[in-house]
Every structure is written in C-alpha cells, then in structure tokens.
Design a protein around this motif. Structure first.
Motif, PDB file in Angstrom:
ATOM      1  N   GLU A 415      -2.336   1.481   1.163  1.00  0.00           N
ATOM      2  CA  GLU A 415      -1.831   0.140   0.867  1.00  0.00           C
ATOM      3  C   GLU A 415      -2.805  -0.622  -0.030  1.00  0.00           C
ATOM      4  O   GLU A 415      -2.395  -1.318  -0.970  1.00  0.00           O
ATOM      5  CB  GLU A 415      -1.596  -0.632   2.168  1.00  0.00           C
ATOM      6  CG  GLU A 415      -0.489  -0.066   3.043  1.00  0.00           C
ATOM      7  CD  GLU A 415      -0.304  -0.889   4.314  1.00  0.00           C
ATOM      8  OE1 GLU A 415      -0.954  -1.954   4.432  1.00  0.00           O
ATOM      9  OE2 GLU A 415       0.477  -0.470   5.178  1.00  0.00           O
ATOM     10  N   THR A 419      -2.000  -2.137  -3.752  1.00  0.00           N
ATOM     11  CA  THR A 419      -2.160  -3.572  -4.023  1.00  0.00           C
ATOM     12  C   THR A 419      -3.084  -3.793  -5.218  1.00  0.00           C
ATOM     13  O   THR A 419      -2.806  -4.639  -6.095  1.00  0.00           O
ATOM     14  CB  THR A 419      -2.735  -4.280  -2.788  1.00  0.00           C
ATOM     15  OG1 THR A 419      -1.853  -4.076  -1.682  1.00  0.00           O
ATOM     16  CG2 THR A 419      -2.881  -5.765  -3.034  1.00  0.00           C
ATOM     17  N   SER A 423      -1.984  -5.346  -8.952  1.00  0.00           N
ATOM     18  CA  SER A 423      -2.620  -6.546  -9.521  1.00  0.00           C
ATOM     19  C   SER A 423      -3.095  -6.321 -10.945  1.00  0.00           C
ATOM     20  O   SER A 423      -3.409  -7.280 -11.659  1.00  0.00           O
ATOM     21  CB  SER A 423      -3.797  -6.983  -8.648  1.00  0.00           C
ATOM     22  OG  SER A 423      -4.869  -6.051  -8.722  1.00  0.00           O
ATOM     23  N   ALA A 457       2.902  -2.435   1.537  1.00  0.00           N
ATOM     24  CA  ALA A 457       1.839  -3.075   0.753  1.00  0.00           C
ATOM     25  C   ALA A 457       2.358  -4.124  -0.210  1.00  0.00           C
ATOM     26  O   ALA A 457       1.713  -5.159  -0.420  1.00  0.00           O
ATOM     27  CB  ALA A 457       1.064  -2.007  -0.019  1.00  0.00           C
ATOM     28  N   LEU A 458       3.538  -3.882  -0.807  1.00  0.00           N
ATOM     29  CA  LEU A 458       3.974  -4.681  -1.956  1.00  0.00           C
ATOM     30  C   LEU A 458       5.195  -5.548  -1.699  1.00  0.00           C
ATOM     31  O   LEU A 458       5.619  -6.290  -2.591  1.00  0.00           O
ATOM     32  CB  LEU A 458       4.269  -3.752  -3.142  1.00  0.00           C
ATOM     33  CG  LEU A 458       3.111  -2.855  -3.601  1.00  0.00           C
ATOM     34  CD1 LEU A 458       3.573  -1.945  -4.728  1.00  0.00           C
ATOM     35  CD2 LEU A 458       1.911  -3.683  -4.024  1.00  0.00           C
ATOM     36  N   GLU A 461       4.466  -9.139  -2.454  1.00  0.00           N
ATOM     37  CA  GLU A 461       4.245  -9.353  -3.881  1.00  0.00           C
ATOM     38  C   GLU A 461       5.538  -9.276  -4.677  1.00  0.00           C
ATOM     39  O   GLU A 461       5.677  -9.898  -5.737  1.00  0.00           O
ATOM     40  CB  GLU A 461       3.250  -8.320  -4.418  1.00  0.00           C
ATOM     41  CG  GLU A 461       1.795  -8.598  -4.088  1.00  0.00           C
ATOM     42  CD  GLU A 461       1.430  -8.185  -2.680  1.00  0.00           C
ATOM     43  OE1 GLU A 461       2.335  -7.760  -1.941  1.00  0.00           O
ATOM     44  OE2 GLU A 461       0.242  -8.291  -2.317  1.00  0.00           O
TER      45      GLU A 461
END
Length: 843
Positions: A415, A419, A423, A457-458, A461
């Motif tokens: 994860e 991430t 980014s 993880a996303l 986002e």
C-alpha cells in the motif's frame, strides 16, 4: 542462586597465552567460515533449486551446529581432550568434509516438482536425493559446530571472550558476503571458506608442534577435494530453463541473483535468473523493423491509454531493455529505467550494447542500476507513466528473495509503495502493472491481490465514493490458460480517462492474441470473476469476496509485504492434492512447516533420547535444569524472532534482501559480541542486571518500531552508504542488549555443574549450548511463519516476550547443587526437565 550470591565470576583461564590466542583465533575463523558459508549456500541452493529452499540451508546449518553441541555434551572424551590439539585435528577434517559435501550438492540433479506432484514411486527417488543433499549440507555445519562447541565448552569460564571473537568473525562474514559474491561468486566462497578451516588446522599444528603429519596429510586431501569441487558444474533442477550443458554467452553471480545469457534466436537472447527464464534482450537498431513485435504485444496498451506520448515515464524492472524499446517505439521522450541487478545492467551496457543498438545510451534514456522504490523516493519528478514490468515473474521472485530469511516479500506492491507512486503521477498519469497468472480464470491470485491492495491504498485518493475505484481502474488479460503467457495488465489512472482513450485500448487489445478486456472505465468488459468484482464491487462486497476466497489475497503493507504468500499455514494440508501447474502455491509454506517438524524430531533424537538413555542414578542431584532448559530455549527463539523480523524489515531501507541480511546480521552479531563481552560489567546482582537489560531492550526496540516507518520514509531518499549507517545505528543498541543474555546463562550453567564428577566437566554447558542451537533452528522457520502470519512488529514483540520469560527464569535463582538429603529421588526427571547433569555419558 539467590540474589545475594555474587555475580557469576570465575578464575581466569590458566592456559598459556599462546593457547589462549590460538583459541580466540580459532573462534574468530570458525565464526567467519560458518556465516560466509551459510550465506553462500543460500545463493547456491536458490540457483540450483528454488528460493524457498534457502530455508533448508538456514535450518540445516543451525541443525548441524546444534547436533555437534549435543555430541560434545555426551562425550567425556571430547570434553576432556586438549582444545588446541583437538581443534588442530578437527578443523582440517571439517574443511575436507565441506569441500566433499559441496561436490555432492553441486553434482546431484533433482526434479523437486515430482516430490510434490507425483506418485510415490516417482517422488521417492527425488526425495532421497533431496535427503542426501540435506545430509551433505548438515555435515558441513556439523563439522564446523564440533570445533565451535569444543571451544565454548573447554573455555566456558572465558565464554565472553570466545563468544565475542566468534560473533565478530561471523559479523565480518556477513559484512563481506555481498562484495565476495560479486567478486568471486558463492561457489568459490564455499571453497575458500573450507580451505580457511584447513589452513587453521595446519597453523594450529605448526604453532603447537603437534599433529604435523596429520595436518599435512589433510592439507593434501583438501587440495584434491578442492580440485574436485571446482571441476563440477552446479546442476540445476530439471524443471529450470537453464541446463548444465547449455552454452552461456555471458553471465555472472550477483548479490541479487545469478544471470546467464543464452541465445534463443538470432534476434533474441534470454536472460536466465537463477536458472529460470527471467527476461529477454532483443536485437534493436532503432527502426520499426526490430520492434514490429509490439504490434501484437500488451506493451502497447499503456501508450494507447495516453492521449499523447509520455513526456516523462518511469520503468521499474527494466531488465534487458524490452520496455525501453517499446517506450521509444511509441514516442516517450524521457525514460527513467531502473534495474535492480547489477549483472543485468552490466550485460546491457557492455556485452550486448551493440546487439541492442546501445539502448542505454539513447537520447532521453536514463538507465539506472538500483532499487525502484528507493529511486522513486529520491525523485522529484512527476510521471505520465510509472510502469511495473512484471517483476513478480517466477524468476524475479526467485531472485528477489535469495539469500535471506524471507519468503517472497516485495516492497514494490505494498500500500505504501502504491501511495508513493500515485503521488508522483501527473494529472494525466497512470500506474501500470503486469502479472503472470497461470490460472487467471479460476485463481488469478496475483492480479486479485494487487487490485485489493490498490483499492485499499488508493480508494480515498480516487474519491472514496462507490464507483470511484472502478472509474480509475482498467484491467485486460491476454494469453491461453495454464501458460506463463497469461498476462494481466492493470491500469490505475490519476483521473478518470476519456472515453476515446478507452476505445483506443479496446482496439489495441483486440489485436493481441487471446486478448480481452475485463474492465475499463466506461467500456463494457466481461465483468465476471473476482478481479472484476474487486474493481467494481462496493466495499462490503469486496471485503466478503476477499474473506471467502480460497487463497489469501488480502491487501499487503510494509509490515507484512508477503505478496506471494497466498496459502495460509492453516490451509497447507488441505491443498496437498491441488493442481501443481502453479508451482509456487503452498510449496514454500509446506517446506517451512516441514522444517519445523524435522527440527522437532531431530531435537528429540539428539537431545531427549541420548540424554534419556545416558541418565543414571547419582549421589549429586542438580536443581534448576528445567529452568536452564527454558532459559536457553527462550533466548534461542527470541533472538531469531527479533533477528528475522529486523532483516526482513530492513530489506526496504537497504534495497534488496541480501544486502539487508549482510548489513543487519553484521550489526546484530557485532553488537551481540560487544554485549556478551562486557555483560558482566553491568551489575553483580543477576536479577537487577537482567531486569534492567530487559526493560532497556523493550524500551529501545519499541522506540525503533514507533520511529522506523517515518525514518524509513525520509531515509529512502538518502545515498546507500548513509542508509547503511542508519541501520547500524538503529540496530546496534538492540544487539548489545541481546548479547548480555547468553553469557549470563552460561555462567549459571557453570555454577550449576560445579559439583559434577570430572567425567561430566562441561557437559551441562554443552547441553545448554545445544538447546540454544536447536531452538534457533525452530526459530528460523517459526519466526518467518510468524512474520508472514502476523507481521514484523508482532513477531518482534513475541521475541521480546521470550526475553522477559528468560529474565524471570534466571532471576528466580536456583541452580546450586543439592545434597543427597535435599534431593528427592522421586522427582529426579521432573525437576531436571531433562536428565541428571551428573550422569556420565553413555559412551
């Protein structure tokens, strides 16, 4: 012993200074040889068989050392023999045994798949070969262990100095492992280490003036054995793609994995990673003629998804440059290509530079040898495309884990890594990952786990609402079932893509043999199977799917980055009769459990049974042996649990497991040596000393667990040398504290055995040393099992709890010899925990 008893102090050894120097030198050499040989064998076995068999090396090494300690504890003749004289004879024998054993290991050819997936008549011979190889490996470390056990037992009052020099030698063996592997290769490391043992024996014989003829004769035998060993090529497993009779164009051993380049066609060179197909080097001249293969290849999918060629792109796992060629074919302007293995990078830059049109020197190409995650942490760029190029392939997973206490952990798929990569995307950017799933329709384990990890993880986002993950994710698949060519391509978009882009992807997939869309934002795909449901299902549905799936495909993070650990240990037996076309499922887990079972049986044979047979009545009974047994078992398990978890965790910070093994183990061993050497300086009262040490150990280690993640996030961007210094600084205090426990236990064993008959001198010490060794065998496997099941942090805490147990056991006192009147003949075995310490050996 009660608290008022003075610290375990003993008169200094009365041996001549020359003998003391000889013994300390012998301890240093044996420590160096033992660790360097063990690390070299993990590489050899990973190349010869498969990465998960490195556990056999680790376990068998500890097994051999423990068995040797048991033999010394049972033999009055060995314990009474002059130490220097005996080591002068044992060391060259150990060297010759090591050379012959290496010849046996190299010469044997196995087909290990038949052990797991064949009838008894077919599997039996292969199992016997594996058994022979295991015995050969055990004998190497058994011979080394005899020398070490004799040194420790004969000089138990000098255990701090001997243990210091033994661990210092072992630490140096770890420190030099990586450069030696790159310089002379693991096979030559094994040969050189065993010749060092022979040289030690010759030096001791010359120094003492005894056994000169024997030492000279063994030296001659060793030279003959060396010529035999180096003349035998390593025969790889029959299922590996690299055969012993195959012409190798170029290649070498590396710290990450061995690479061998073989010619497949005039336009294609295959790179075998540890004997398995790993990647390819294609002929390239910069024209479309040499890249026409991409017209029907899934490597064009990422470029079809972009509205224009990427301005900046990052390739993680660049290998032989195939993806660089694809990037240049489809117009990428600036390409950062990262390859972990220095041997692969060297082949592409040198031997095959002309073959590839000097692809690494092309305008806009930045070909870097290093770790992908570290590179990304140090980069201030944003990318239109970050491409993970199937670094999960069977050869790559083999390579990524060789030489360490690991089972296919990868920090590229956690994860935290996702991430970080996300980014670094531009607004139109995407992450692309590709996986090989043998049974995509029925068991797409790799693809499903990656999607589950990406979703965990996303999801925030990507918006965090129902359907957002599906709007940012694409999945296509190509190839026929039950083939390594069954490749899935996962697209993770920074922002939902335009419909026209997905139309281009759909059109491209139609041109790929057996290609199909599983899911694309705004495009009708198959929508079937667990992979599609993980993408498009709601959170509750995905949670239920992952929980009910027959394999473990839950999201992974840096605390437990075991991407390929799909089979829970509780389910290993239930999968015994499964289809073995996917050779990785459940085999590594089964080997770990088998090693625990073998170690347990061996402990019974070498500890319980011999001592039970040797026990007889004595007028002197020793109280507290059960406490000593539990003490040495606790510190044996506890040290390995902490060690395994630390080594695995620092693989992230240092870049690859072999370097982590080298640096982490060097630091722990050197620090443990310092702690052992000066442990008697920290207070005369045992209870106070152990309590203070345990409290300090908990405080320092828990502080490390708290700060390790933020420090790692910052330090990943540092140069490698600075990261090595950081690991040393973080681990050294822990190692010093761990090192204080064993000498304190040896002191107690010495005091406990003070009233024994001369024939039993040193027997209890040797027995304690053996107990510690055997539980270290158990710990090497069970520690990894705990890490895989519960994560690194909990494994470290379990190790710390075992040190609490050890401190409580020894702080309670006891261990003084009991008089006849005090001893209760009815509870002799119960209180001893094992057998009477005063009982002489059975022979």
């Amino acid at each position: 012993m009660n608290d008022s008893h003075a610290a375990e102090t003993h008169p200094p050894s009365t041996a001549p200074a020359r003998d003391v120097t000889a013994r300390l030198t012998a301890a240093f050499v044996v420590g160096f040889v033992g660790l360097s040989t063990e690390i070299a064998y993990t590489r050899v076995i990973s190349f010869k068989l498969f990465y998960y068999y490195t556990y056999f090396v680790i376990g068998l090494a500890l097994l051999g050392l423990g068995a040797a300690s048991a033999i010394v504890s049972l033999s009055p003749r060995l314990r009474r023999a002059d130490t220097v004289s005996l080591v002068a004879r044992l060391a060259p024998v150990a060297g010759v045994v090591g050379l012959v054993s290496y010849a046996v290991v190299a010469r044997l050819q196995l087909d290990t798949q038949k052990i797991w997936a064949s009838a008894v008549g077919i599997a039996g011979p292969q199992f016997l070969k594996l058994l022979v190889m295991s015995i050969a490996l055990t004998m190497v470390f058994f011979a080394i262990g005899l020398v070490l056990a004799k040194l420790i037992v004969a000089e138990a009052h000098e255990v701090r100095r001997l243990y210091f020099w033994d661990l210092t030698g072992a630490a140096l063996g770890c420190l030099t492992a990586v450069p030696l592997q790159a310089w002379i290769g693991p096979p030559n490391m094994i040969v050189a280490s065993n010749l060092a043992l022979v040289a030690l024996g010759v030096w001791l014989a010359v120094r003492s003036g005894r056994h000169l003829a024997f030492a000279g004769g063994m030296g001659a035998v060793a030279l003959a054995a060396m010529l035999l060993a180096v003349s035998i090529p390593i025969r790889t497993d029959a299922t590996k793609t690299l055969r012993v009779d195959q012409e190798v164009l170029a290649g070498d051993w590396g710290a990450v994995f061995r690479v061998d380049a073989t010619q497949t066609t005039k336009d294609l060179i295959t790179l075998n990673h540890d004997g398995l197909w790993g990647s390819s080097i294609w002929r390239y001249d910069g024209t479309r003629k040499t890249t026409a293969r991409f017209d029907i290849d899934s490597r064009q999918i990422p470029f079809a998804a972009l509205d224009e060629p990427p301005e900046n792109m990052l390739i993680i796992g660049a290998a032989g440059g195939n993806e660089i060629m694809a990037a240049r074919t489809y117009g990428a302007k600036n390409i950062d290509a990262v390859e972990l293995n220095p041997v692969t990078a060297s082949l592409l830059r040198n031997e095959f530079a002309e073959f590839t049109g000097n692809i690494t020197e092309q305008p806009g190409v930045n070909y870097v040898q290093g770790d992908g995650r570290t590179f990304l942490a140090r980069s201030d760029k944003n990318y239109d495309l970050i491409w993970f190029v199937a670094p999960d392939s069977y050869a790559a997973s083999n390579a990524a884990t060789s030489g360490a206490f690991v089972l296919s952990e990868s920090y590229l798929y956690t994860e935290e890594m996702l991430t970080t990569a996300y980014s670094h995307l531009t607004d139109r950017g995407m992450i692309v990952s590709q996986f090989g799933d043998f049974q995509f329709e029925s068991a797409p384990n790799r693809t499903a786990r990656y999607l589950a990890t990406a979703r965990s993880a996303l999801n925030e986002e990507m918006g965090g609402k129902q359907g957002d993950f599906a709007n940012h994710t694409g999945l296509t698949v190509e190839g026929v079932e039950a083939s390594i060519a069954k490749i899935s391509t996962i697209l993770l978009f920074k922002n939902p893509p335009e419909p026209v882009a997905m139309e281009r992807v759909t059109k491209v997939v139609e041109e790929i043999p057996d290609g199909r869309v599983v899911h694309l934002p705004g495009v009708d795909g198959t929508g079937e199977g667990i992979t599609a449901q993980i993408i498009s299902g709601d959170d509750a549905t995905v949670t239920r799917l992952v929980a009910d799936y027959p394999y473990d495909i839950s999201a992974i993070n840096d605390n437990g980055p075991f991407f390929w650990h799909f089979t829970p240990f509780s389910n290993v037996d239930a999968m015994f009769s499964r289809n073995y076309s996917d050779s990785e499922i459940a085999i590594g887990e089964r080997l770990l459990l088998m090693l625990v079972l073998i170690a347990t049986i061996t402990a019974a044979l070498f500890l319980w049974l011999p001592f039970g047979l040797a026990r007889r009545k004595s007028t002197v009974k020793v109280r507290g042996k059960a406490r000593l047994f539990l003490y040495f078992a606790s510190i044996g398990l506890g040290f390995i649990f902490v060690e395994v978890a630390m080594i695995q965790r620092f693989s992230l910070l240092l870049g690859f497991p072999t370097l982590s093994l080298s640096v982490s183990l060097f630091t722990l061993l050197l620090a443990t040596a310092v702690g052992a050497r000066y442990s008697d300086r920290f207070g005369a009262n045992v209870r106070v000393r152990l309590t203070a040490t345990t409290v300090a150990l908990w405080a320092v280690t828990l502080l490390y667990l708290v700060i390790s993640r933020p420090i790692t996030n910052v330090a990943l961007a540092w140069p490698q040398g600075a990261r090595i210094v950081l690991v040393f600084a973080m681990l050294f205090p822990i190692g010093v504290l761990l090192g204080m426990f064993l000498p304190t236990g040896i002191d107690r064993a010495n005091l406990t055995a003070e009233s024994q008959d001369p024939d039993d001198d040193g027997r209890l010490v040797a027995w304690c040393w053996a107990v510690n060794g055997f539980f270290s065998v158990l710990g090497s496997s069970t520690g990894t099992i705990l890490s895989m099941s519960f994560g690194f942090n909990r494994t470290v805490v379990i190790g710390l709890l075992l040190y609490v147990v050890a401190a409580v056991l020894l702080s309670q006192g006891g261990g003084e010899p009991a008089t006849d009147e005090q001893a209760d003949p009815g509870v002799t075995g119960a209180d001893d925990g094992m057998v009477d310490a005063a009982a002489p050996s059975a022979g």
